[in-house]
Design a protein around this motif. Sequence first.
Motif, PDB file in Angstrom:
ATOM      1  N   ILE A   1      -4.102  11.680  28.773  1.00  0.00           N
ATOM      2  CA  ILE A   1      -2.912  12.191  28.466  1.00  0.00           C
ATOM      3  C   ILE A   1      -3.101  13.640  27.831  1.00  0.00           C
ATOM      4  O   ILE A   1      -3.613  13.523  26.695  1.00  0.00           O
ATOM      5  N   GLY A   2      -2.854  14.551  28.253  1.00  0.00           N
ATOM      6  CA  GLY A   2      -2.758  16.041  27.836  1.00  0.00           C
ATOM      7  C   GLY A   2      -4.178  16.282  27.647  1.00  0.00           C
ATOM      8  O   GLY A   2      -5.042  15.963  28.425  1.00  0.00           O
ATOM      9  N   GLN A   3      -4.301  17.091  26.501  1.00  0.00           N
ATOM     10  CA  GLN A   3      -5.705  17.849  26.343  1.00  0.00           C
ATOM     11  C   GLN A   3      -6.628  16.756  25.684  1.00  0.00           C
ATOM     12  O   GLN A   3      -6.407  15.953  24.901  1.00  0.00           O
ATOM     13  N   SER A   4      -7.890  16.976  26.101  1.00  0.00           N
ATOM     14  CA  SER A   4      -8.971  16.072  25.242  1.00  0.00           C
ATOM     15  C   SER A   4      -9.065  16.479  23.952  1.00  0.00           C
ATOM     16  O   SER A   4      -8.750  17.675  23.569  1.00  0.00           O
ATOM     17  N   LEU A   5      -9.907  15.615  23.150  1.00  0.00           N
ATOM     18  CA  LEU A   5      -9.957  16.195  21.736  1.00  0.00           C
ATOM     19  C   LEU A   5     -10.915  17.263  21.517  1.00  0.00           C
ATOM     20  O   LEU A   5     -10.670  18.047  20.779  1.00  0.00           O
ATOM     21  N   ALA A   6     -11.864  17.399  22.516  1.00  0.00           N
ATOM     22  CA  ALA A   6     -12.775  18.640  22.541  1.00  0.00           C
ATOM     23  C   ALA A   6     -11.966  19.848  22.873  1.00  0.00           C
ATOM     24  O   ALA A   6     -12.305  20.906  22.051  1.00  0.00           O
ATOM     25  N   ASP A   7     -10.880  19.934  23.746  1.00  0.00           N
ATOM     26  CA  ASP A   7      -9.995  21.079  23.752  1.00  0.00           C
ATOM     27  C   ASP A   7      -9.520  21.353  22.601  1.00  0.00           C
ATOM     28  O   ASP A   7      -9.231  22.641  22.279  1.00  0.00           O
ATOM     29  N   LEU A   8      -8.681  20.245  21.986  1.00  0.00           N
ATOM     30  CA  LEU A   8      -8.022  20.694  20.794  1.00  0.00           C
ATOM     31  C   LEU A   8      -8.925  21.234  19.690  1.00  0.00           C
ATOM     32  O   LEU A   8      -8.441  22.125  18.881  1.00  0.00           O
ATOM     33  N   ARG A  91      -0.749  21.261   8.736  1.00  0.00           N
ATOM     34  CA  ARG A  91      -1.050  21.703  10.078  1.00  0.00           C
ATOM     35  C   ARG A  91      -1.429  20.501  11.187  1.00  0.00           C
ATOM     36  O   ARG A  91      -0.896  20.379  12.261  1.00  0.00           O
ATOM     37  N   ARG A  92      -2.378  19.705  10.545  1.00  0.00           N
ATOM     38  CA  ARG A  92      -2.594  18.768  11.347  1.00  0.00           C
ATOM     39  C   ARG A  92      -1.260  17.678  11.680  1.00  0.00           C
ATOM     40  O   ARG A  92      -1.134  17.186  12.985  1.00  0.00           O
ATOM     41  N   LYS A  93      -0.716  17.383  10.577  1.00  0.00           N
ATOM     42  CA  LYS A  93       0.488  16.548  10.895  1.00  0.00           C
ATOM     43  C   LYS A  93       1.579  17.249  11.802  1.00  0.00           C
ATOM     44  O   LYS A  93       2.091  16.793  12.780  1.00  0.00           O
ATOM     45  N   GLU A  94       1.680  18.593  11.651  1.00  0.00           N
ATOM     46  CA  GLU A  94       2.549  19.420  12.809  1.00  0.00           C
ATOM     47  C   GLU A  94       2.048  19.162  14.013  1.00  0.00           C
ATOM     48  O   GLU A  94       2.646  18.984  14.843  1.00  0.00           O
ATOM     49  N   ASN A  95       0.785  19.343  14.276  1.00  0.00           N
ATOM     50  CA  ASN A  95       0.101  19.319  15.579  1.00  0.00           C
ATOM     51  C   ASN A  95       0.405  17.640  16.217  1.00  0.00           C
ATOM     52  O   ASN A  95       0.694  17.720  17.382  1.00  0.00           O
ATOM     53  N   GLU A  96       0.071  16.820  15.140  1.00  0.00           N
ATOM     54  CA  GLU A  96       0.656  15.363  15.884  1.00  0.00           C
ATOM     55  C   GLU A  96       2.091  15.333  16.109  1.00  0.00           C
ATOM     56  O   GLU A  96       2.018  14.718  17.160  1.00  0.00           O
ATOM     57  N   ARG A  97       2.720  15.949  15.390  1.00  0.00           N
ATOM     58  CA  ARG A  97       4.284  15.784  16.108  1.00  0.00           C
ATOM     59  C   ARG A  97       4.703  16.411  16.913  1.00  0.00           C
ATOM     60  O   ARG A  97       5.255  16.117  17.977  1.00  0.00           O
ATOM     61  N   ILE A  98       4.121  17.718  17.309  1.00  0.00           N
ATOM     62  CA  ILE A  98       4.137  18.331  18.545  1.00  0.00           C
ATOM     63  C   ILE A  98       3.418  17.672  19.599  1.00  0.00           C
ATOM     64  O   ILE A  98       3.876  17.640  20.820  1.00  0.00           O
ATOM     65  N   ALA A  99       2.410  17.019  19.415  1.00  0.00           N
ATOM     66  CA  ALA A  99       1.709  16.143  20.459  1.00  0.00           C
ATOM     67  C   ALA A  99       2.627  15.172  21.017  1.00  0.00           C
ATOM     68  O   ALA A  99       2.670  14.685  22.306  1.00  0.00           O
ATOM     69  N   ALA A 105       7.901  14.913  26.452  1.00  0.00           N
ATOM     70  CA  ALA A 105       8.684  15.922  27.444  1.00  0.00           C
ATOM     71  C   ALA A 105       7.850  15.728  28.755  1.00  0.00           C
ATOM     72  O   ALA A 105       8.369  15.649  29.805  1.00  0.00           O
ATOM     73  N   ARG A 106       6.562  15.291  28.841  1.00  0.00           N
ATOM     74  CA  ARG A 106       6.025  15.256  30.138  1.00  0.00           C
ATOM     75  C   ARG A 106       6.486  14.083  30.739  1.00  0.00           C
ATOM     76  O   ARG A 106       6.598  14.079  31.992  1.00  0.00           O
ATOM     77  N   SER A 107       6.676  12.853  30.029  1.00  0.00           N
ATOM     78  CA  SER A 107       7.022  11.515  30.799  1.00  0.00           C
ATOM     79  C   SER A 107       8.501  11.876  31.037  1.00  0.00           C
ATOM     80  O   SER A 107       8.560  11.198  32.371  1.00  0.00           O
ATOM     81  N   LYS A 108       9.229  12.590  30.542  1.00  0.00           N
ATOM     82  CA  LYS A 108      10.716  12.897  31.092  1.00  0.00           C
ATOM     83  C   LYS A 108      10.598  14.244  32.062  1.00  0.00           C
ATOM     84  O   LYS A 108      11.787  14.645  32.124  1.00  0.00           O
ATOM     85  N   LYS A 109       9.539  14.918  32.109  1.00  0.00           N
ATOM     86  CA  LYS A 109       9.322  15.988  32.942  1.00  0.00           C
ATOM     87  C   LYS A 109      10.340  16.981  32.417  1.00  0.00           C
ATOM     88  O   LYS A 109      10.950  17.738  33.338  1.00  0.00           O
ATOM     89  N   ALA A 114       7.084  25.321  22.734  1.00  0.00           N
ATOM     90  CA  ALA A 114       6.113  26.192  22.186  1.00  0.00           C
ATOM     91  C   ALA A 114       5.616  26.091  20.948  1.00  0.00           C
ATOM     92  O   ALA A 114       6.271  25.541  20.207  1.00  0.00           O
ATOM     93  N   GLN A 115       4.338  25.978  20.767  1.00  0.00           N
ATOM     94  CA  GLN A 115       3.812  25.591  19.571  1.00  0.00           C
ATOM     95  C   GLN A 115       3.775  26.919  18.586  1.00  0.00           C
ATOM     96  O   GLN A 115       3.260  28.230  19.438  1.00  0.00           O
TER      97      GLN A 115
END
Length: 138
Positions: A1-8, A91-99, A105-109, A114-115
């Motif tokens: 699901i989305g980006q890997s932890l390493a990418d983040l 910032r971590r909390k905001e990133n989790e919210r955006i994720a 959004a992906r599941s509903k296409k 924008a982050q």
Amino acid sequence: IGQSLADLVMQEREKIESLEKEITTLREKMGFLNEGDNQDEENNGGDVEYFVGLGTGKDVPKYLRWFGQVKNRMLPKREVEHFIQDFWAARRKENERIAKIEEEARSKKKPLPAQETIEEFMCSYLKAKHGMQARIVD
């Protein structure tokens, strides 16, 4: 699901490196010394009562835009460390919210939101914490 932890982690590392470059540029603009320069610490803001604002131009980050003097609050190290920890926790909390939003959004296409860049987030964070620009700069 989305980006890997390493990418983040890599994205956050790149953002940190970008901020470090920005800090260096701002230090140079403000007349601060870089580590290793052979001058007294009192010349790099340690005992300065006021700093000169960087102006309000587009090349100045929104959270540093100010024309005139800014009082040096001479914050203790502990307070600065607390601020930095609080900022990164937010910032971590905001990133989790955006994720979560992106996953929905992906599941509903639907289009992905924008982050915020680190600079935009810093501005939002300071506005939420302090309100008006005069307090943000202070």
